[in-house]
Design an enzyme around this catalytic site. Structure first.
Site, short mmCIF file in Angstrom:
data_model
loop_
_atom_site.label_atom_id
_atom_site.label_comp_id
_atom_site.label_asym_id
_atom_site.label_seq_id
_atom_site.Cartn_x
_atom_site.Cartn_y
_atom_site.Cartn_z
NE ARG A 240 -4.19 -1.62 0.18
CZ ARG A 240 -4.25 -2.81 -0.39
NH1 ARG A 240 -3.19 -3.27 -1.06
NH2 ARG A 240 -5.34 -3.56 -0.30
CD GLU A 269 -3.48 2.84 -5.62
OE1 GLU A 269 -4.49 2.09 -5.67
OE2 GLU A 269 -2.36 2.45 -5.28
CG HIS A 288 -3.22 -1.19 -6.67
ND1 HIS A 288 -3.72 -0.50 -5.59
CD2 HIS A 288 -3.01 -2.45 -6.22
CE1 HIS A 288 -3.81 -1.30 -4.54
NE2 HIS A 288 -3.38 -2.50 -4.90
N GLY A 290 -1.17 -5.59 -8.81
CA GLY A 290 -0.84 -6.80 -8.06
C GLY A 290 -1.92 -7.87 -8.11
#
Length: 323
Positions: A240, A269, A288, A290
């Site tokens: 994060r 974000e 982002h 992941g």
């Protein structure tokens, strides 16, 4: 009147493809943009009884929940969402449900572990830069860094960190780790050596963050920790954004005090078009990604539909809040 369902932050316009939304006795609307303005978000969502949120893309603090009197069910992908005020939801009579991930809740971390290594390879071998240079007519502009024998440091050694450690060992990397509750025994079981926080930052050639964002970990990596790192070291963050003091990290990268960083997560974000991150050197930046894989999306959205259907039948599943 039909129940209305809002599916939020469907950036890639794929949510409809990963689950049987037509099986629901409801009207489903997909939103492909992100609404950051709170008043605009409330205006958009007021007509809906059910909201499906993708991870923490759209926060639901008390102020937003209180402004949505029609809301009865909030489904979040995954089984943890720090951006939802669960206590407020309970007080307001809103059920919050979760989902599994990547085919199984026990495997939801694996795509992020894989991306971690993608970022490590990309930043240490300058893959994006060399790709761009090759397309522009160049050839061999940089000299990469081999990983074998270099120290992999892990800030956090849970399931995700343990998987990253296993891959590092396969490349012949000694692994060290630290977190606030890590024991020598747990580190050894994961194939790592527990060190204190200062040694972790001072001794790591690759430092990868795998801890949960909480009050204790917010700002855990600041200017003092970055100052301990070697000028040849790399920082990877797929956890994060707020775990790291972003301004301090950007300053270290601009000054060349660390060799580079692979960053998948940010304080804000989606990243604004004028965000200072977009001009930081020595970085590989991803939006982002992941958890953004076919397996994860299929599990997320299939379970979301299941959660909505179960709630409408009066038997909610995977409930995350009380009351």
């Amino acid at each position: 009147m039909a129940v209305r369902v809002a599916v939020l932050d469907d950036y890639q316009r794929v949510a409809r493809d990963y689950a049987d939304w037509d099986s629901l006795p409801a009207s489903v609307e997909f939103f492909h943009d992100h609404v950051a303005d709170r008043e605009e978000l409330v205006r958009r969502l007021q007509p809906f009884q059910v909201i499906a949120a993708m991870r923490e893309r759209t926060p639901f603090p008390r102020e937003v929940l209180e402004a949505l009197p029609n809301l009865k069910l909030l489904v979040t992908t995954g089984m943890r969402n720090a951006s939802i005020d669960l206590a407020a939801a309970s007080e307001l009579g809103i059920t919050v449900s979760g989902t599994g991930g990547s085919g199984s809740a026990d495997r939801s971390w694996q795509p992020t572990a894989e991306l971690t290594w993608g970022l490590i390879f990309a930043v240490t071998r300058n893959i994006p830069l060399e790709d761009r240079a090759l397309r522009e007519g160049g050839w061999q502009r940089t000299v990469g860094v081999e990983l074998g024998g270099r120290t992999l440091g892990l800030l956090g050694l849970g399931r995700l960190g343990t998987q990253v450690a296993a891959i590092g060992r396969a490349f012949g990397m000694p692994v060290i780790a630290w977190s606030q509750n890590l024991t020598d025994e747990a580190a050894e079981a994961a194939g790592a050596r527990r060190v204190d926080k200062e040694e972790l930052f001072a001794s790591s050639d690759i430092l990868s963050i795998h801890t949960v964002l909480s009050r204790r970990t917010r700002g855990l990596v600041g200017a003092a920790e970055l100052a301990l790192m070697r000028p040849t070291a790399y920082l990877i963050n797929t956890s994060r954004g707020p775990i790291v003091d972003e301004a301090a990290l950007r300053e270290a990268l601009h000054a060349g005090r660390i060799a580079g960083a692979g960053i998948d997560v940010f304080e804000r974000e989606p990243l604004p078009a004028d965000d200072p991150w977009r001009g930081v050197p020595r970085t590989v930046l991803t939006p982002h990604l992941g958890y953004v894989t076919e397996g994860t999306y299929r599990a997320f959205y299939t379970d979301t539909v299941e959660s909505i259907g179960a709630f409408l039948e009066g038997a909610p599943v995977r409930v995350l809040n009380e009351g």
